[in-house]
Structure formats: C-alpha cells, structure tokens
Scaffold this motif. Structure first.
Motif, PDB file in Angstrom:
ATOM      1  N   TRP A  83       0.755  -1.087  -0.008  1.00  0.00           N
ATOM      2  CA  TRP A  83      -0.152   0.281  -0.208  1.00  0.00           C
ATOM      3  C   TRP A  83       0.982   1.289  -0.179  1.00  0.00           C
ATOM      4  O   TRP A  83       0.524   2.621  -0.205  1.00  0.00           O
ATOM      5  CB  TRP A  83      -1.338  -0.014   1.352  1.00  0.00           C
ATOM      6  N   LEU A  84       2.061   1.154   1.098  1.00  0.00           N
ATOM      7  CA  LEU A  84       3.450   2.260   1.198  1.00  0.00           C
ATOM      8  C   LEU A  84       3.302   2.252  -0.435  1.00  0.00           C
ATOM      9  O   LEU A  84       3.826   3.497  -1.119  1.00  0.00           O
ATOM     10  CB  LEU A  84       4.024   2.251   1.987  1.00  0.00           C
ATOM     11  N   LEU A  85       4.364   1.644  -1.189  1.00  0.00           N
ATOM     12  CA  LEU A  85       4.379   2.050  -2.664  1.00  0.00           C
ATOM     13  C   LEU A  85       3.411   2.305  -3.430  1.00  0.00           C
ATOM     14  O   LEU A  85       3.606   2.913  -4.618  1.00  0.00           O
ATOM     15  CB  LEU A  85       4.972   0.392  -3.310  1.00  0.00           C
ATOM     16  N   TYR A  86       2.200   1.726  -3.604  1.00  0.00           N
ATOM     17  CA  TYR A  86       1.339   2.544  -4.355  1.00  0.00           C
ATOM     18  C   TYR A  86       0.890   3.555  -3.730  1.00  0.00           C
ATOM     19  O   TYR A  86       0.237   4.652  -4.894  1.00  0.00           O
ATOM     20  CB  TYR A  86       0.483   1.372  -3.535  1.00  0.00           C
ATOM     21  N   LYS A  87       1.165   4.117  -2.702  1.00  0.00           N
ATOM     22  CA  LYS A  87       0.363   5.486  -2.589  1.00  0.00           C
ATOM     23  C   LYS A  87       1.613   6.272  -3.379  1.00  0.00           C
ATOM     24  O   LYS A  87       1.554   7.401  -3.405  1.00  0.00           O
ATOM     25  CB  LYS A  87       0.590   5.597  -0.902  1.00  0.00           C
TER      26      LYS A  87
END
Length: 438
Positions: free
Chosen positions: A42-46
C-alpha cells in the motif's frame, strides 16, 4: 483521511484470519506477516500515486475533477460530467483474482467528485472485492482451532487450580518440608508460571494485532518497535518459563537418579544445586536468544523465526534435557524392576509387572517423557495433518501435565494424605473442645 477507507483497510488485513486467543503462534505470525506485506504494498502504491500527482501536466481548458489519492485508489484528472475507471489497486491481497476488475468514480458537471447519501465521495469498488467463500475445509479448520483453544484452556485452568492448591499444601505443613517436596514445590511453581506466561503471551499478541485500524498512523504504529515492546516482553518471559519448567523436570530426574543410583556422590539435603539448574540455567539460554533477536530479527513480537539457527538456542537445552531425562528414566525403571523382582521372589508377590507398569506411568509425567513423541518433528518439518496431530498432542499433554503431576505427587501421595488426615482430625478435635468449653 477517511475512517471509511481505513475500515476497508482493516477488512483487507483481517480477511481470512481468526481472532481467537490461545492458538498456536504460527496463526499470529501469519496474520502479522500478512498485515506487514499488505501495508508495504500500500505504501508503494501511495508513493507511485503521489509522484503522478506531482509530475503530470494539468489539463488545459474545461472543467475537470482534480487528481487525488483517497487512500484506496489513485484517481487522475477527470473531465466534468464523466465516469472514470481505473484498475483495482495492486496491493489488494486477492489482486490476482480481480486484476481485470476496475474501481469507478463519477465527476459531476461542476468539476466536483460526486458524493453519496452520507456525504462521502462516491466510489464503486464492487469489482475489486474478494468473494470470501467459506469452504468446508476452512470451516473445519476454524472449528478445529476453536476445539484446540477450548482443550488447552480447560487443561491450563485445571492445572493452575490444582497446582496452586498442591503448592499451598506442600508449603503449609511443616512435616512435609524436605528436599524432595521442596523440589516438587518448585516444579509445581514452574508449571504455574508456564501456564500463566502462555496465557499472557497469547493475550498480548491478540491485543497487539487485534487493535482497530481507523487512521493512517494506526498501521505504522502497530508495526513499530514501541508498540511491540509489551508482546516481546511476554514472549521472553514465556520462553524463560518454558525452559524453567523443562529444567525443573530435569531436576526431578536428577534427584531421583541420585537417590536410587548415585546417592554416595551427592548430599541430597542440599537444594541450592537444583535451584541453580531449575531457575538459573534458563537465563544462560534466554539472554543469548534475546540478543540475537535484537540484533538479527527485531521484528514485530518476535514470534516468527526467520533464521531457525537462532531458535536452536532455545530448542537445544530442551532437547538435551528431554534426552537426558529419557536415559535417566530407563536407568530408574531398570533399578525399580530389579528391586521389584527381588521383593516378589522373597515375599512371593506375583504382581511385580503390574507394579512396574504403575511406577512407569507415574514417572512419565514427572520426567516429561511425552516430549519425545514429537521431539524430532520440528515446526518447519511438519505440515498438513501431521502438524494438526502434533498441535493436538502438544497442547493436550502440556496443558494437562501440571494437573497430572499435582495429582500424582501431592493429592495421591500417601505422606501428604496422612498429614492432611492428621491435620483434619486435629482441627475437628479442637472444634469439639471449643464447643464443649463454651
């Protein structure tokens, strides 16, 4: 940042996992690993979305809804009075099943994202949701875990109550004060501490991973070192108590060995050597394990062993004590057999085999011989049905062992029973005299 989205996120990281306390550690490990991997994706997507928002050129002319990241999906600039479709976010654990699906938003004619009846920005993510089908196997597994939990909760509760009363009995009556019973008392205490530490550890793990996720910082806080301090301390205390319990089992075996076989080499009235073995030696193994965890595997609640070599720091003394106990057990049984044979020949008792079997069954829980059943079937080697069988026997035998030991070496002990009868007779006599005196 919306609470609605973080409730969605909590459903994502909680899907498919049970929150029952008292289950084997690998269920909590799976949940922790699942949460961390999902959060990292999720952090990478953000980050990718933030880069898009900062670098892409702004459309020229006309009304449009601004690009945004709503904590669930990344939305581009969208012309007014139109619908935008984007692929399901790749951080979803079930992304392989919904990779062809889309999540939708609607841009109103005034260039503002449409809202639903609750005042939240409307979003259709139905194609990105996983259809959680409860299969017969999953239902069976859940029922099995509930049964395991009930089993060892009953076992530990029964052991705690009987061991506590047995400990009070051994320490209360002066005539029961001797080295043998002092060793029994410490052995009982190690069972009590082991049961309490396991329950506390399970509670701390559930508290750590079962907290509600309502805002962005909750997940990062959950995965931080500060949040894991409590469950790490509980994990360390449990490892110490388990080791202490095995070492007091070893102490019981040593005492019986020296009494029956090597009594000329040691003064059996000294308790200090057994205290050093039972309470001191576990420190020599727990401290290095803690150091290696801090330096090499300082993650979450220390419930997962990435490098099994570090786990051998705890496993080795348990295996060593179990093997030595088994050898002492064989020697003691051999001595008992020879004495029973001699006694039966002199007195004409033909039932020495029955008495030997009784003595053998009595020594098994004292020496912890049941540990040898799965001594070489380690966690990384057992899978499928064998793993469930191992979990069942481990939970059953470990949780009820304290109860069995308390019954055999306190409540069924002739010396203890005679002392209880004598005290009970004295109390009744005193009560009668007091009544007559009045």
């Amino acid at each position: 940042m919306g609470m609605r989205l973080w409730k969605d996120m909590q459903q994502i990281v909680g899907a498919g996992f049970t929150h029952d306390t008292g289950l084997p550690t690998w269920f909590e490990v799976a949940k922790a690993t699942f949460l961390q991997e999902t959060y990292q994706k999720w952090l990478l997507y953000k980050d990718d979305c933030v880069k898009m928002i900062e670098t892409e050129l702004v459309p020229q002319g006309g009304l449009f809804c601004n690009r945004t990241f709503d904590r669930y999906a990344c939305w581009p600039d969208t012309p007014a009075d139109s619908m935008v479709n984007i692929s399901c976010p790749f951080y979803l654990p079930w992304f392989d099943k919904v990779s062809q699906g889309v999540v939708r938003r609607s841009c109103g004619p005034t260039g503002i994202w449409d809202e639903d009846d609750n005042g939240q920005v409307w979003r259709d993510k139905s194609q990105c949701e996983d259809e959680l089908e409860v299969t017969a196997q999953e239902l069976w597994l859940k029922q099995l875990m509930v049964s395991f939990r009930m089993l060892y909760t009953i076992g530990y509760s029964l052991s705690l109550s009987t061991l506590t009363m047995a400990l009070i009995i051994l320490l209360s009556f002066r005539k029961l004060h001797c080295t043998r019973n002092y060793i029994h008392a410490n052995f009982f205490l190690s069972f009590i501490l082991r049961a309490v530490s396991v329950i506390v550890k399970d509670t701390m793990l559930e508290r750590h991973w079962g907290r509600e996720i309502v805002k962005h910082s909750d997940v990062s806080d959950m995965l931080s070192h500060q949040a894991a301090i409590g469950c790490r301390i509980a994990q360390v205390m449990m490892q110490y108590c388990v080791l202490a319990n095995h070492h007091w089992c070893f102490g019981e075996a040593l005492y019986l060995y020296y009494v029956l076989i090597a009594s000329v080499f040691i003064d059996n009235n000294k308790l200090l050597p057994y205290i050093c073995v039972g309470w001191g030696m576990p420190v020599l193994f727990v401290v290095p394990w803690v150091v290696m965890k801090l330096l090499k595997e300082n993650k979450e609640c220390w419930a997962f062993n990435e490098n099994m070599n570090y786990w051998w720091i705890i496993r080795c003394p348990i295996l060593f004590a179990s093997l030595i106990n088994f050898m002492i057990f064989l020697r003691v049984i051999k001595v008992i057999l020879s004495k029973l044979r001699a006694s039966s020949n002199q007195r004409g008792y033909p039932d020495y085999k029955l008495r030997l079997a009784k003595a053998t069954l009595t020594l098994i829980p004292l020496f912890g011989i049941h540990e040898l059943i799965f001594i070489f079937a380690t966690d990384e080697q057992t899978t499928g049905l064998l793993r469930y069988i191992k979990v069942f026997f481990t939970l059953f035998l470990n949780s009820f062992q304290g109860f069995i030991v308390a019954v055999l070496y306190c409540y069924a002990n002739k010396e203890v029973r005679s002392e209880l009868k004598r005290k009970s007779h004295n109390w009744r006599t005193e009560a009668v005299l007091m009544c007559c005196g009045q």
